[in-house]
Design an enzyme around this catalytic site. Structure first.
Site, PDB file in Angstrom:
ATOM      1  N   GLU A  79     -12.148  55.670  73.213  1.00 35.02           N
ATOM      2  CA  GLU A  79     -12.404  54.400  73.908  1.00 35.02           C
ATOM      3  C   GLU A  79     -11.140  53.538  73.991  1.00 35.02           C
ATOM      4  OE1 GLU A  79     -15.896  53.221  71.536  1.00 35.02           O
ATOM      5  OE2 GLU A  79     -17.034  53.528  73.374  1.00 35.02           O
ATOM      6  N   HIS A  98     -13.965  46.345  69.870  1.00 35.27           N
ATOM      7  CA  HIS A  98     -15.108  46.933  70.584  1.00 35.27           C
ATOM      8  C   HIS A  98     -16.105  47.426  69.544  1.00 35.27           C
ATOM      9  CE1 HIS A  98     -17.708  49.298  73.020  1.00 35.27           C
ATOM     10  NE2 HIS A  98     -17.245  50.459  72.584  1.00 35.27           N
ATOM     11  N   HIS A 100     -20.408  48.643  68.589  1.00 36.44           N
ATOM     12  CA  HIS A 100     -21.750  49.058  69.017  1.00 36.44           C
ATOM     13  C   HIS A 100     -22.739  48.286  68.141  1.00 36.44           C
ATOM     14  CE1 HIS A 100     -20.114  53.261  70.412  1.00 36.44           C
ATOM     15  NE2 HIS A 100     -19.582  52.251  71.074  1.00 36.44           N
ATOM     16  N   TYR A 125     -19.942  26.827  68.607  1.00 36.10           N
ATOM     17  CA  TYR A 125     -18.939  27.846  68.262  1.00 36.10           C
ATOM     18  C   TYR A 125     -18.972  29.027  69.217  1.00 36.10           C
ATOM     19  CZ  TYR A 125     -17.623  25.089  64.364  1.00 36.10           C
ATOM     20  OH  TYR A 125     -17.136  24.060  63.627  1.00 36.10           O
ATOM     21  N   HIS A 165     -24.536  49.698  75.689  1.00 42.04           N
ATOM     22  CA  HIS A 165     -23.385  50.240  74.958  1.00 42.04           C
ATOM     23  C   HIS A 165     -22.861  49.255  73.898  1.00 42.04           C
ATOM     24  CE1 HIS A 165     -19.179  52.351  75.434  1.00 42.04           C
ATOM     25  NE2 HIS A 165     -19.434  52.004  74.186  1.00 42.04           N
TER      26      HIS A 165
END
Ligand SMILES: [Zn+2]
Length: 216
Positions: A79, A98, A100, A125, A165
């Site tokens: 990725e 990144h 999951h 925030y 994803h």
């Protein structure tokens, strides 16, 4: 493939491993999911393929050129191209996370969400650290069309949610990227908890006021 790691880079690599383990230990990733990168003069330092965020080795982190060429360390995450697409469009960003992470992935599967901005302004925030978070359509793992889609969205937002994803979040530094990714995951969790309840989100005026007080 020889690359000498200087003291500054060694410190940065250590920080990537410490923060990745912190994310993993708090349930933001399981198995070999999730990857963290930092852009340096030498190239992008990123988690290796098949590695757990909980047990990264600083010296084995991958070094990748902006065109995706593997320069040193273990083979990079499959990725890595998501990270490179973000850096290409947003040169001011120096780190990408990144994940999951469960609640963000759950959110990314809901039909009701606005693809232009997946979450309402629940807290100050969230507005300050994430701001706007568009949805990127679903693509199969490894599909290079995903890089193009990420690039298109990155022009307008430093945080995005890949459908079915997970999130891709950039920051001007490693701490900022991690903090924004955490904020997105926790806000997704809050949204799911509040779903179906009569809820007061921040008003447009309150959001506009925050943007004036804390320009990004
Ligand atoms: Zn992923």
């Amino acid at each position: 493939m020889s690359h000498r790691i200087g003291p500054e880079e060694a410190k940065l690599r250590e920080e990537i491993c410490v923060l990745s383990a912190s994310l993993f230990n708090r349930g933001y990733g399981c198995g070999a999911s999730g990857n963290v990168s930092v852009l340096t003069e030498a190239g992008m330092i990123v988690s290796p393929t098949g590695s757990s965020m909980g047990r990264l080795d600083p010296e084995r982190l991958s070094l990748v050129a902006p065109d995706g060429t593997h320069l040193a360390g273990d083979r990079p995450s499959k990725e890595a191209f998501l990270h490179l697409a973000m850096y290409e469009e947003r040169p001011e960003m120096r780190s990408v996370v990144h994940l999951h992470s469960t609640h963000s992935v759950a959110l990314s599967c809901l039909e009701e969400i606005d693809p232009e901005d997946v979450l309402p302004p629940i807290t100050a925030y969230y507005v300050m650290r994430v701001g706007r978070c568009p949805l990127v359509p679903y693509f199969a793992p490894g599909d290079r069309a995903l890089a193009e889609a990420v690039r298109g969205v990155a022009r307008h937002a430093h945080a995005m949610l890949l459908a079915n994803h997970g999130p891709v979040v950039a920051g001007k530094g490693l701490d900022a990227a991690v903090a924004a990714a955490e904020e997105l995951e926790e806000t997704a969790k809050l949204y799911l908890m509040l779903r179906g309840e009569k809820t007061r989100f921040l008003t447009q005026a309150q959001v506009a006021d925050l943007r004036l007080r804390f320009p990004s």
